[in-house]
Every structure is written in structure tokens, then in C-alpha cells.
Scaffold this active site. Sequence first.
Site, mmCIF file in Angstrom:
data_model
loop_
_atom_site.group_PDB
_atom_site.id
_atom_site.type_symbol
_atom_site.label_atom_id
_atom_site.label_comp_id
_atom_site.label_asym_id
_atom_site.label_seq_id
_atom_site.Cartn_x
_atom_site.Cartn_y
_atom_site.Cartn_z
ATOM 1 C CG ASP A 127 -7.741 0.529 3.810
ATOM 2 O OD1 ASP A 127 -8.566 -0.317 3.439
ATOM 3 O OD2 ASP A 127 -6.510 0.414 3.606
ATOM 4 C CE LYS B 182 -4.047 -2.017 2.228
ATOM 5 N NZ LYS B 182 -5.035 -1.907 3.288
HETATM 6 P P1 NAP Z 1 0.945 -3.749 10.145
HETATM 7 O O1 NAP Z 1 1.216 -2.556 9.335
HETATM 8 O O2 NAP Z 1 1.905 -4.889 10.161
HETATM 9 O O3 NAP Z 1 0.760 -3.234 11.689
HETATM 10 C C1 NAP Z 1 0.628 -4.133 12.758
HETATM 11 C C2 NAP Z 1 0.274 -3.352 14.020
HETATM 12 O O4 NAP Z 1 0.002 -4.316 15.062
HETATM 13 C C3 NAP Z 1 1.406 -2.472 14.548
HETATM 14 O O5 NAP Z 1 0.855 -1.340 15.164
HETATM 15 C C4 NAP Z 1 2.083 -3.384 15.582
HETATM 16 O O6 NAP Z 1 2.780 -2.665 16.580
HETATM 17 C C5 NAP Z 1 0.878 -4.060 16.159
HETATM 18 N N1 NAP Z 1 1.163 -5.343 16.794
HETATM 19 C C6 NAP Z 1 1.547 -6.496 16.176
HETATM 20 N N2 NAP Z 1 1.664 -7.471 17.098
HETATM 21 C C7 NAP Z 1 1.374 -6.926 18.299
HETATM 22 C C8 NAP Z 1 1.333 -7.435 19.630
HETATM 23 N N3 NAP Z 1 1.623 -8.705 19.907
HETATM 24 N N4 NAP Z 1 0.969 -6.602 20.632
HETATM 25 C C9 NAP Z 1 0.651 -5.301 20.374
HETATM 26 N N5 NAP Z 1 0.691 -4.760 19.128
HETATM 27 C C10 NAP Z 1 1.049 -5.577 18.113
HETATM 28 O O7 NAP Z 1 -0.458 -4.395 9.781
HETATM 29 P P2 NAP Z 1 -1.774 -3.672 9.169
HETATM 30 O O8 NAP Z 1 -1.808 -3.837 7.714
HETATM 31 O O9 NAP Z 1 -1.885 -2.319 9.759
HETATM 32 O O10 NAP Z 1 -2.907 -4.615 9.779
HETATM 33 C C11 NAP Z 1 -3.217 -4.563 11.163
HETATM 34 C C12 NAP Z 1 -4.536 -5.263 11.428
HETATM 35 O O11 NAP Z 1 -5.568 -4.584 10.741
HETATM 36 C C13 NAP Z 1 -4.571 -6.708 10.963
HETATM 37 O O12 NAP Z 1 -5.137 -7.468 11.986
HETATM 38 C C14 NAP Z 1 -5.493 -6.691 9.739
HETATM 39 O O13 NAP Z 1 -6.265 -7.875 9.665
HETATM 40 C C15 NAP Z 1 -6.396 -5.519 10.069
HETATM 41 N N6 NAP Z 1 -6.942 -4.883 8.844
HETATM 42 C C16 NAP Z 1 -8.292 -4.998 8.619
HETATM 43 C C17 NAP Z 1 -8.859 -4.404 7.494
HETATM 44 C C18 NAP Z 1 -10.330 -4.530 7.251
HETATM 45 O O14 NAP Z 1 -10.793 -4.160 6.175
HETATM 46 N N7 NAP Z 1 -11.096 -5.012 8.199
HETATM 47 C C19 NAP Z 1 -8.057 -3.689 6.585
HETATM 48 C C20 NAP Z 1 -6.683 -3.588 6.854
HETATM 49 C C21 NAP Z 1 -6.139 -4.198 7.984
HETATM 50 P P3 NAP Z 1 4.328 -2.221 16.367
HETATM 51 O O15 NAP Z 1 4.290 -0.942 15.607
HETATM 52 O O16 NAP Z 1 4.847 -2.060 17.743
HETATM 53 O O17 NAP Z 1 4.989 -3.342 15.606
#
Ligand code: NAP
Length: 309
Positions: A124, A88
Site C-alpha cells: 500500500d 491487514k
Molecule cells: P479505516 O481504518 O476504517 O480508517 C478510516 C479513517 O477515516 C479514520 O482516520 C477515520 O477517523 C476517518 N473518518 C471516517 N469517517 C470520517 C468522517 N466522517 N470525518 C472525518 N474522518 C473520518 O479505513 P482504511 O482502511 O484506512 O480506509 C480509509 C480510506 O482509504 C477508504 O476510503 C478506502 O477506500 C481508502 N483506501 C484506498 C486504497 C486504494 O488502493 N486506493 C487502499 C486502502 C484504502 P477516526 O480515526 O477519527 O475514526
Amino acid sequence: MQKDVYTFADLQDWPNATAGITPPIRLSVFGDPVAHSKSPAMHNAALAACGIDAQYIRLQISPGELADAVRLLPENGFLGTNVTIPHKVAMLSLMDEVDDNARKIGTVNTVVIDGKKLRGFNTDGPGIVRAVRSEFSVDLRDLRVMLLGAGGGAGRAIAMQCGFENCERLVLVNRTFEKAKALADELQPLFRSTKLLGPVARLEAIPWDEAQLKFQLQHTDLVINATSMGMKFSDPSPLPASILTPNLILYDTIYTSARTPLLRAADEVGARSANGLSMLLHQGALSFEIWFNREAPLDAMRIALQQSP
Ligand code: NAP
């Protein structure tokens, strides 16, 4: 023969790779990995419901292939594509034009092919606004929001949207505190007005600390989980039930299960909650509206998502 997942090699030899396939492939989602994506089910249902002779497929594209892959879309008859993890951010710099919202968020999840021109959008952020309204009959702009996972891509899009909506209050929480702090600094101009009179600031970044979370929850209406914590059924809830109260609304962006760990914690205290399927639905519906300049058939898309394994 129709495939579940197409590749960059297929795109380079598209007429042969797709010979005889009907309806013709006009839309896709780029990802790495991408095999899990529910977007084809949702968009193919929408295309069928609207009588549009086109189909939507998955494209497995690695970061090194992205720039060449997107440039192959116009000549292969695509109308557009969605973009998911991890492309993205990179997609933004590959666009000929980027809409204002996507530029401010810093990521593109929807591409329109306009002749030879590539135009980038982000649905989003607006998707979460529609999801919250449809799930809880409230508007994001009227709420005090706590966002968990402010350091990730989804978290950033949601935080920026809270700023665009001028929501009552925003507390940014992230495991790596520095990322939440940097985002708060960036968002500060959007939260200058003293909309809310009270003992707490309108915009704050806090570390992942239970005492601070508990305090902030007293000044919160809606908690949004944008971390990946909860994608596995055995994960703990990002917030323990012991610090939740029944007046809170909890929205988990995760949609891999109907009742994620956060939603099970919400159930323990009797708080309202919903999983991320509605955000997926609404960001998809907004992409569809951008591609076809018509209302998306939400019911057909929702049913397809619910039935998708
Ligand atoms: P990303 O860029 O990899 O970000 C992951 C986030 O989760 C970061 O803030 C990370 O913190 C945090 N994190 C990971 N493991 C953790 C833990 N054990 N404890 C606390 N924080 C933790 O991923 P993303 O693309 O933003 O996606 C994040 C979530 O959003 C996913 O679950 C995805 O399924 C969901 N999502 C949903 C939609 C929808 O349409 N419903 C769309 C997009 C994403 P750090 O910065 O400290 O690493």
C-alpha cells in the site's frame, strides 16, 4: 461451478469446491466484506496478459476464521493472497516471515506462500508513491504533504511511506486527534533533519479544525484523503473548496467514483487531482511483482480496473 465469492467452508473442502474449474485458482483476496473487491478483475487480466495458467478469486473470511483460513492456503495449492479490510493488522502476526516495510507499517496486504512458509509484505505504501508519480509526474519525497485520515489503516501506511521517503513535510490530520498525535510521535525519528527551512515544523499533527487546516494548506503541496469521507456520492468534501487554492495537488484514495466530493471541490478552484484507482492499480502491480518476480502488465490491469463495474 465458479463462484463470485468463496468462503471458509469452501477452503476446508477445496478439491470438491473447485473441481473442474479452469484455470486453477492460485491467488485470492481475503476480506470481510469482499464482494465489492476489484482485485480479481485486475489480477485476472494480468495473469491472462502474461499467459500464466492461474486465476485469482475473492474469499469471504471472518476475523474468527482468519488464522485457520491462511493455514489452509499451502495445502490447497495457493501461491499467495491479498488481504483487505479488516484483516491487514491481524495477518501480520500469522506470518512466518514479515518484510521490513510491512513490519514498520504494522500491516500485511500481500502474502507469499513459499513451500509451507507464509511471508508477509505491504504494497500500500509503495503503491501511493507510484500512484502520485504516475498521476502528477512528481515524487512524494519532494512534496509537503497533508494527510487526512491519519488514524486509519490506509492513512498509517501512507504516513509511514512519507517518512521512509523523507518527504519535505508531513501534516497529519485526523477526526480523532489523539491517533494523529500518536502517529506523529512514532514518526518523529524519520523527520529529525531540518530539510526544510521555514516557519513551520516538518512534522505536525493537527486537529480537524478549519482555521488550522487553512493555515497548514499554505505550507502544503499535496493533500491526500485517506478518510472514508467521500465514499458516498452525497458525502461532503473533507476539505471545503473555500480553503483550497489552484496550486494544490489533491489525491483521494477513494475510487468508488471518478469525481469524489474532494475532487469536485478541487475542480471548483482549478486544482489538479486524481482518485484512488491508481493507488489500487500500483499496490496490485507490486503484489503481482512479488508473486511472480516479473514486471506487471500495467496497461492490461488498468483497463480491467476501468471496465470493472
Ligand atoms: P479505516 O481504518 O476504517 O480508517 C478510516 C479513517 O477515516 C479514520 O482516520 C477515520 O477517523 C476517518 N473518518 C471516517 N469517517 C470520517 C468522517 N466522517 N470525518 C472525518 N474522518 C473520518 O479505513 P482504511 O482502511 O484506512 O480506509 C480509509 C480510506 O482509504 C477508504 O476510503 C478506502 O477506500 C481508502 N483506501 C484506498 C486504497 C486504494 O488502493 N486506493 C487502499 C486502502 C484504502 P477516526 O480515526 O477519527 O475514526
